[in-house]
Structures are given as C-alpha cells and as structure tokens.
Design a protein around this motif. Structure first.
Motif, PDB file in Angstrom:
ATOM      1  N   ASP A 186       0.819  -1.214   0.000  1.00  0.00           N
ATOM      2  CA  ASP A 186       0.000   0.000   0.000  1.00  0.00           C
ATOM      3  C   ASP A 186       0.853   1.264   0.000  1.00  0.00           C
ATOM      4  N   LYS A 246      -0.325  -5.200  -7.200  1.00  0.00           N
ATOM      5  CA  LYS A 246      -0.189  -3.897  -6.557  1.00  0.00           C
ATOM      6  C   LYS A 246       0.818  -3.843  -5.411  1.00  0.00           C
ATOM      7  N   GLN A 247       1.494  -4.940  -5.110  1.00  0.00           N
ATOM      8  CA  GLN A 247       2.407  -4.970  -3.971  1.00  0.00           C
ATOM      9  C   GLN A 247       3.724  -5.636  -4.357  1.00  0.00           C
TER      10      GLN A 247
END
Length: 179
Positions: free
Chosen positions: A28, A75-76
């Motif tokens: 994140d 996304k990570q």
C-alpha cells in the motif's frame, strides 16, 4: 560487520522491483518490515523448501525452489516464505532482481504476530497475480490450508497435504511438516 540499507522516502513499487530491500515488503505504498519470524517458523520454512526441492528433483518436474525471494503482485511487492518457479519461468525471469508476477506455488508460514485477514488477502494477491496455488501453514494450530482459484482445502494433524495444481503428486503428512 554491520550494514545498512538506505531507502529513500518516496520508494516506489518500481524501485522495489529493481532493488528489493531484504526482509521488507512494499504494501500500500510503504515499505513494511517482515517480522515475527521464530525458530519454529524458520525450521518449517526450511523443511518445506527441502521437501518441495527433493520432490521436484525426484519427479523430474524441474524448476527452482526459493525462500524469502521477492515477487510483484498486481499492486504490492512481496517475499513469500517458500516459492516454486517452473523451469519455463526460471528461463524467462531467473536473472531478474524481482519476479514480475507471483510464483506458481507459494507458501506463507503464519507467524504469531500475523493478522489472519492480512494473510488471506496476501494469498488472494498471489492468486490474482499469476499464482496457481498458495499454502498457508499455521504452526501453532497445526493446520495447512491449500488455496487455489477455485477451492480452499484444510489439512489438519493426522492428515496428508497434497498439492492441487503445481508440483503435481507432492504430498507430506501435516505432522511431519510441523514436527
């Protein structure tokens, strides 16, 4: 000898891909230290990697087994505890700093400090990013969950864990793995 890794404040996922800092995941938009590793955790990690590697060799399936090696999900930036990369993917990506997708087979050894929802979300990330099978190993409760896109299976003490989609034919008794 003490060494330090300097990490700039605006460290991006692209930075992670090129130079992944050890024992840190990119989650994140922030670097998060992987912690909570115990002797038990390390022993299970080593044992599972050895079992998978021995089976890979004896079955002739090829590829490579890794521990604590970086990969990118959609996304990570993650570091699965144990991971298997097929021969084809080793040929394609084996010289990169970070695998640009999830490993086909990954395992997370759940530490006492891990939050259950986070562990399940990580498994989901792996599956959404090229992973086919994820093992979640719970040493304290003596459970192993095997998760694929279409199913989740729970193996408990006295049972034998079986791969579902990757390293086909591999099996190990829960009690042997967690002893």
């Amino acid at each position: 000898m003490l060494t330090a890794t300097l990490i700039k404040e605006d460290y991006s996922l692209e930075d992670f891909m090129v130079n992944p800092p050890p024992h840190m995941e990119w989650v994140d938009g922030e670097l998060v230290e992987k912690n909570g590793m115990t002797l038990k955790h390390g022993g299970i990690q080593y044992k599972l990697a050895r079992y998978w590697d021995d089976y890979k060799e004896s079955s002739g399936q090829g590829g490579k087994i890794y521990t604590d090696v970086p990969c990118r999900t959609k996304k990570q930036g993650r570091y699965p505890d144990v991971a298997y990369l097929t021969h084809e993917l080793v040929t394609e990506f084996g010289n990169l700093a970070t695998l640009p997708q999830s490993f086909p087979l990954s395992a997370e050894i759940v530490s006492p400090t891990d939050i259950a929802e986070d562990v399940f979300l990580k498994a989901q990330e792996y599956l959404e990013s090229g992973g086919e099978e994820v093992w979640l190993v719970f040493p304290e409760s003596k459970w192993v969950m095997v998760i694929t896109e279409n199913q989740g299976l729970m193996f408990t003490s006295g049972k034998v864990v079986i791969t579902q989609k990757v390293l086909i034919g591999f099996s190990v008794a829960v009690d042997d793995l967690l002893a």
